[in-house]
Design a protein around this motif. Structure first.
Motif, PDB file in Angstrom:
ATOM      1  N   ASP A  20      33.194  41.965  44.246  1.00 54.59           N
ATOM      2  CA  ASP A  20      34.025  40.767  44.071  1.00 54.59           C
ATOM      3  C   ASP A  20      33.128  39.616  43.660  1.00 54.59           C
ATOM      4  OD1 ASP A  20      32.642  40.291  46.416  1.00 54.59           O
ATOM      5  OD2 ASP A  20      34.346  39.419  47.463  1.00 54.59           O
ATOM      6  N   GLN A  21      32.121  39.926  42.846  1.00 53.59           N
ATOM      7  CA  GLN A  21      31.049  38.949  42.620  1.00 53.59           C
ATOM      8  C   GLN A  21      31.239  38.065  41.387  1.00 53.59           C
ATOM      9  OE1 GLN A  21      28.505  38.207  44.945  1.00 53.59           O
ATOM     10  NE2 GLN A  21      30.149  39.265  46.012  1.00 53.59           N
ATOM     11  N   TRP A  22      32.410  38.112  40.763  1.00 54.89           N
ATOM     12  CA  TRP A  22      32.629  37.131  39.699  1.00 54.89           C
ATOM     13  C   TRP A  22      33.527  36.013  40.233  1.00 54.89           C
ATOM     14  CZ3 TRP A  22      34.826  42.129  39.113  1.00 54.89           C
ATOM     15  CH2 TRP A  22      36.214  42.191  39.171  1.00 54.89           C
ATOM     16  N   GLY A  23      33.485  34.883  39.569  1.00 57.51           N
ATOM     17  CA  GLY A  23      34.173  33.701  40.074  1.00 57.51           C
ATOM     18  C   GLY A  23      35.634  33.644  39.671  1.00 57.51           C
ATOM     19  N   VAL A  24      36.415  33.013  40.538  1.00 60.86           N
ATOM     20  CA  VAL A  24      37.842  32.809  40.298  1.00 60.86           C
ATOM     21  C   VAL A  24      38.140  31.361  40.672  1.00 60.86           C
ATOM     22  CG1 VAL A  24      40.172  33.512  40.941  1.00 60.86           C
ATOM     23  CG2 VAL A  24      38.344  35.204  40.885  1.00 60.86           C
ATOM     24  N   HIS A  75      46.564  41.481  43.205  1.00 62.49           N
ATOM     25  CA  HIS A  75      46.601  40.308  42.327  1.00 62.49           C
ATOM     26  C   HIS A  75      46.388  40.762  40.880  1.00 62.49           C
ATOM     27  CE1 HIS A  75      45.545  35.762  42.005  1.00 62.49           C
ATOM     28  NE2 HIS A  75      46.362  36.157  41.058  1.00 62.49           N
ATOM     29  N   ALA A 106      39.146  49.593  49.397  1.00 57.35           N
ATOM     30  CA  ALA A 106      37.750  49.266  49.675  1.00 57.35           C
ATOM     31  C   ALA A 106      37.167  48.492  48.500  1.00 57.35           C
ATOM     32  CB  ALA A 106      36.953  50.539  49.925  1.00 57.35           C
ATOM     33  N   THR A 107      36.768  47.267  48.771  1.00 52.46           N
ATOM     34  CA  THR A 107      36.216  46.427  47.708  1.00 52.46           C
ATOM     35  C   THR A 107      34.866  46.968  47.274  1.00 52.46           C
ATOM     36  OG1 THR A 107      37.364  44.559  48.639  1.00 52.46           O
ATOM     37  CG2 THR A 107      35.561  44.062  47.128  1.00 52.46           C
ATOM     38  N   ASN A 109      41.438  44.119  39.814  1.00 52.09           N
ATOM     39  CA  ASN A 109      42.422  43.058  39.960  1.00 52.09           C
ATOM     40  C   ASN A 109      41.742  41.730  39.677  1.00 52.09           C
ATOM     41  OD1 ASN A 109      41.354  41.980  42.449  1.00 52.09           O
ATOM     42  ND2 ASN A 109      42.375  43.621  43.577  1.00 52.09           N
ATOM     43  N   ARG A 110      42.425  40.645  39.942  1.00 50.42           N
ATOM     44  CA  ARG A 110      41.918  39.345  39.522  1.00 50.42           C
ATOM     45  C   ARG A 110      40.514  39.057  40.034  1.00 50.42           C
ATOM     46  NH1 ARG A 110      43.678  34.180  37.089  1.00 50.42           N
ATOM     47  NH2 ARG A 110      45.289  35.532  36.286  1.00 50.42           N
ATOM     48  N   TYR A 111      40.200  39.490  41.233  1.00 49.18           N
ATOM     49  CA  TYR A 111      38.889  39.100  41.753  1.00 49.18           C
ATOM     50  C   TYR A 111      38.031  40.228  42.296  1.00 49.18           C
ATOM     51  CZ  TYR A 111      41.511  38.653  46.224  1.00 49.18           C
ATOM     52  OH  TYR A 111      42.304  38.857  47.316  1.00 49.18           O
ATOM     53  N   GLU A 112      38.398  41.460  41.976  1.00 50.79           N
ATOM     54  CA  GLU A 112      37.536  42.529  42.470  1.00 50.79           C
ATOM     55  C   GLU A 112      37.826  43.849  41.759  1.00 50.79           C
ATOM     56  OE1 GLU A 112      38.712  42.926  46.588  1.00 50.79           O
ATOM     57  OE2 GLU A 112      40.498  44.022  46.031  1.00 50.79           O
TER      58      GLU A 112
END
Lengths: 484, 532
Positions: A125-129, A85, A121-122, A101-104
């Motif tokens: 991903d701790q910010w909001g989307v 993304h 491997a993430t 990417n957009r969320y991680e």
């Protein structure tokens, strides 16, 4: 018959004078062909071992590129990953490519050695989307502490609908996310200076009279209050600072809000650019020309790269921007400079038009080996500025105050979008003293205005061999006036 | 039109004029639709129907008797599918009037038939299983309109590249046209001539009429002295141009001006009105003329579908129904799914086309995109976490935290040698992997989705995987038939019905639950197919 003779006289005059220097005499842009099956909308670039590159794109692909150093017809591409993304940040470390990417932030590895990523491997991903297209996330390389920085665009221009939109966060090696700076609006890129300090570029809009390059110091507020409600979720940041007052000035609000960091440089709107993007520091030790350790900052809208020299005055980063190189084929977004002094850049004009004219591009800039006659650095002084030059100046023209013209202006610090240049001050340049080595000039002004952008024209200055300055304009953001 | 001229070819054109009507219908890739919603033919006319199948599934086009319930007739195929398969899914029914053969993906089939003589609406449809519901249209048999009366011609000679002012010219020859059809005769001049046709047209009632014109080279149609449609200049017959005019009931003056420069020569004119079908007024009819054709409404804008080849294709973006961290996977075999990296769970399954990227890859790319294919189902009817600990199986499933399911940690995914993803996450310290395989191929008939979950760690007591949520969960055919009403995505309505099977699955209220264990295998299939 009369007209004809005038033309031939003019022609003679110009052909007797110097052929004017062009940017391309010093820096050459090479445009690469890209694979037909995709739109190479480059949004991030990273340098890989073995003279390879990785290109991340708005379409969510990551391509590895070989043979990009030399003959452009030899360039080779391989699709490393797809379906991500948007890839707005790439960082190589210890055999893995980290993508933002957009969320991680994810660690991508090619486990079987076929040139394609197998493990995604993430890491965090701790910010909001929220689902709003505007919520871009731009990632850095790893900083000197081993952290990776991400700047998170607001939800649109004004507000922050979900966790930490409008913030810069750091991702620690264990994946922990640390909210680090508030006040971000709409980033276009991230970069480090020669000392490893972290910067991001922000775009003109509410609370931003022009696009900027800003110094990210942990714990600070970067100027747009839209995301400040998330202080409640960031105990490490202390209490929420007061919001800036509307229709004020940056210099005034700095007095009130101790966390507020002014932009290090305003990328003067409509003159330097309209939409700032990548930031690259020249660490090539001279292979990219005379501008070692300076920052090269791109603009999506203007399809150009400008040159930024920063210094620290009273603990605050500030400095000057000069035009550097225009004529890229599309709106630049991603860029990296190699240690060999090649600047790789690419981008896209999708959704936001760009002067370049092509929908996307991947390009390279090489120094031709010729040194342009330019102002090399511009330093603030208590009563003026010191200019250093890339070549010795002609002491007569450089010592003539009539060779220079100054103007001081600022932008309103306001909730409304952008804004005009206001509060003009026209200083008198009272003296111009050329150093004995003819490499620098000390200018004294009758007035300096703290917080103002100091525009300086030096069209009259000639080099020792009679050339004008290639880009005879500078915009210095004077956050602080030095005591000495 | 300046082309290589041949006397023989010109003569042949004159005698080969035939009143056939050609209807071109395409299938829209990955949308289970024809591009034509309705077309009109004249009673008893010879119709050539060309079906261009641009899709990656097989499709036919079957025309049925007026009033036929096509879905019912097509569904009868499934009573004896082996026999229907032998007929290429053509229904064994007297209601079938005409049909193309089953057109394979990216191929073309055509059929020539005589239109019914009785006016009415004749439905057409694709009778491949599962396609009939959305692939339907109507053939309208309309009464032909009145023809011309008292048609006369006047031939002029001249070297023109645009229509001349015939009023200022003296005709070379004049005469009547016995069959009252506009036509060219080549017995005098093959090049550099003009013809003016005059006659009467009787409008059956007050209203709007549409005239269609095609000409090689130029032509202009006037009714009562007013220009209705014009195609001036030197050109081929590639374009059929329409012009509208409002006429009072009764007789009107018809005037058609035509010129031929060099090369090929043709003239076509037709009209249609509110109560009669498009009717040619010329002897020659362009092979591309379809009479009156209503194009189907398709989603506007460019199409940029992701094509699934031999490997699964991953698409991470805003997918309608899959939250803000959706991951789409299109698998070989025409089965697709959306998985949520917020809920760490399967959200949606569909077949046919995977996804159209245009919404995200054109302009700024805002908004969420739904599945491209069809037969979408949502096993747990929305976004919900996969596992929970329940005191009893009747207990309500926990409400989910929208952004990150509580107690879950997204760890990413791994691609195997064939690029099949396995999603990995942690649930309260238990490492979970979630992987999907497709058995069969929707293009050839049945396809199933096989999900394999593996848990590594201490599984809490009374931990369940929720397989399905449904108003109706019925044990059937070695598994369960689940139905949970309808849902809509981007104005498309889907029936949420599917089959599911897993060893040890049990009904608990409206949930189908599976006690969590180290390895779980789940089969998903569509209601018309089998989970076995």
């Amino acid at each position: 018959m009369k007209t004809l003779s005038i033309i031939s006289v003019l022609f003679l005059t110009t052909s007797l004078a110097f052929a004017a220097d062009k940017e391309s005499d010093f820096y050459k842009i090479t445009t690469f062909e890209t694979p037909k099956e995709t739109a190479m909308e480059v949004s991030s670039i990273e340098i890989l071992p073995g003279d390879k590159l990785a290109l991340g794109t708005r379409r969510g692909e990551i391509w590895t590129v070989s043979n990009a150093k030399g003959d452009p017809s030899q360039v080779k591409y391989q699709l490393f990953a797809s379906g991500q993304h948007e890839v707005m940040g790439l960082a190589w470390k210890d055999g893995a490519l980290y993508e933002t990417n957009r969320y991680e932030v994810a660690k991508l590895t090619d486990d079987d050695g076929d040139g394609r990523a197998d493990t995604f491997a993430t890491m965090s991903d701790q910010w909001g989307v929220s689902g709003d297209y505007h919520e871009y996330a731009f990632g850095s390389r790893f900083d000197k502490n081993g952290d990776l920085w991400v700047v998170l665009c607001l939800t649109g221009s004004f507000s922050s609908n979900i966790d930490f939109r409008g913030w810069a966060v750091r991702i620690k090696p264990d994946g922990t996310m640390v909210p680090t700076c508030s006040g971000i609006r709409s980033p276009g890129g991230m970069g480090f200076d020669a000392d490893g300090e972290v910067y991001f570029s922000d775009n003109q809009g509410p609370w931003r009279g022009a696009s900027t390059v800003q110094h990210l110091i942990p714990g600070t507020f970067q100027g747009h209050p839209g995301g400040n409600k998330w202080y409640s979720k960031a105990p490490n940041m202390g209490s929420r600072p007061p919001d800036p007052k509307d229709n004020s000035r940056m210099v005034t609000e700095r007095e009130r809000i101790k966390e507020l960091v002014p932009p290090a440089v305003y990328m003067v709107h409509g003159k330097i650019g309209n939409s700032t993007s990548f930031i690259c520091c020249d660490m090539s030790k001279g292979k990219f020309g005379p501008f070692q350790k300076q920052l090269f900052v791109a603009d999506q809208s203007f399809s150009n790269v400008s040159r930024v020299f920063l210094e620290e005055v009273n603990g605050v980063k500030q400095g000057v921007v000069f035009p550097f190189l225009s004529g890229f084929k599309s709106g630049l977004i991603g860029g990296r400079m190699t240690e060999d002094g090649q600047l790789f850049a690419g981008g896209s004009d999708r959704g936001w038009g760009a002067k370049g004219g092509k929908p996307y591009c991947f390009e390279r800039v090489d120094w031709t080996g010729k040194v342009p006659f330019e102002v090399h650095e511009m330093h603030a002084k208590p009563d003026g500025f010191e200019l250093t030059f890339t070549e010795p100046v002609d002491p007569v023209s450089a010592a003539d105050v009539a060779s220079y013209k100054g103007r001081e202006f600022t932008y309103s610090y306001r909730a409304q979008y952008g804004g005009p240049e206001i509060a003009d001050v026209i200083p008198k340049i009272t003296s111009a003293v050329v150093a004995p080595d003819n490499k620098s000039v000390r200018l004294t002004f009758d007035v300096l205005t703290k917080g103002h952008i100091h525009e300086l024209h030096f069209d009259g200055v000639k080099s020792a061999d009679g050339k004008p300055v290639l880009h005879p304009i500078a915009y210095y953001t004077l956050n602080e006036i030095p005591a000495k | 039109m300046l082309q290589k001229y041949s006397l023989f070819a010109a003569a042949l054109l004159a005698v080969s004029a035939a009143q056939a009507q050609t209807i071109n219908i395409r299938t829209i890739a990955a949308q289970m639709k024809y591009d034509v919603e309705e077309f009109t033919v004249i009673p008893g006319a010879e119709v050539k129907l060309i079906l261009e199948n641009g899709d990656d599934l097989p499709h036919n086009l079957v025309i049925f008797a007026a009033g036929t319930d096509v879905l019912a007739v097509a569904s009868k195929n499934m009573e004896k599918p082996e026999e229907a398969l032998k007929r290429d899914w053509l229904p064994d029914s007297p209601a079938v009037l005409a049909h193309t053969k089953m057109a394979g993906p990216k191929t073309r089939e055509e059929v020539v038939f005589k239109a019914p003589t009785k006016a009415g609406l004749y439905p057409f449809a694709c009778t491949f299983p599962g396609h009939t519901q959305s692939m339907q249209g109507k053939m309208k048999v309309g009464t032909p309109g009145p023809g011309l009366t008292g048609l006369k011609f006047a031939v002029y000679n001249g070297e023109w590249s645009k229509l001349p002012d015939f009023a200022t010219l003296k005709p070379l020859r004049e005469g009547d046209i016995a069959d009252n059809l506009v036509q060219l005769k080549f017995d005098d001049y093959k090049n550099q001539f003009g013809v003016v046709y005059t006659g009467k047209l009787d409008a059956p009632r007050d209203g709007e009429y549409v005239f269609s014109l095609a000409a090689d080279d130029g032509a202009r149609l006037l009714v009562d002295g007013n220009k209705v449609v014009e195609l001036d200049g030197s050109h081929s017959v590639a374009e059929i141009k329409d012009g509208k005019v409002v006429l009072k009931k009764g007789e009107h003056d018809f005037r058609l001006e035509y010129f031929q420069e060099t090369g090929e020569a043709q003239i076509f004119v037709a009209w249609r009105g509110g109560d009669f079908a498009a009717t040619p007024l010329s002897k020659w009819v362009p092979p591309t003329w379809g009479g009156e054709v209503k194009k189907a409404k398709t989603d506007g804008g460019p199409k940029m579908p992701l094509i699934v080849g031999n490997e699964p294709v991953i698409y991470r973006n805003f997918i309608s129904g899959a939250g803000n961290r959706g991951i789409g996977v299109g698998y070989p075999g025409g089965v697709n799914l959306a998985w949520s990296a917020e809920q760490l769970n399967l959200v949606m399954v569909w077949r046919g086309g995977f996804i159209d990227t245009a919404r995200h890859w054109v302009d700024r790319g805002g908004g969420a995109q739904g599945p491209l294919g069809y037969d979408v189902f949502q096993p747990v009817s929305g976004l919900s976490q996969p596992f929970a600990v329940l005191a009893s199986t009747d207990e309500e499933w926990p409400r989910t935290n929208k952004q990150w399911a509580d107690g879950y940690k997204w760890k990413g995914y791994k691609l195997d040698a064939k690029r099949y993803p396995t999603f990995v996450y942690e649930w309260n310290g238990v490492k979970v992997s979630d992987r999907y395989d497709v058995v069969g191929d929707t293009a050839k008939g049945e396809a199933k989705l096989i999900r394999t979950l593996k848990l590594d760690g201490t599984i809490p007591a009374n931990a369940y995987l929720r397989l399905a949520f449904g108003a109706s969960i019925t044990p059937e055919g070695g598994g369960f038939l689940v139905s949970n009403g309808h849902f809509s995505l981007e104005k498309r309505d889907f029936q949420n019905a599917f089959r599911i099977a897993a060893d040890g699955a049990q009904i608990g209220g409206h949930n189908l639950l599976l006690p969590a264990r180290a390895e779980m295998k789940i089969t998903y299939a569509w209601p018309t197919d089998s989970v076995k």
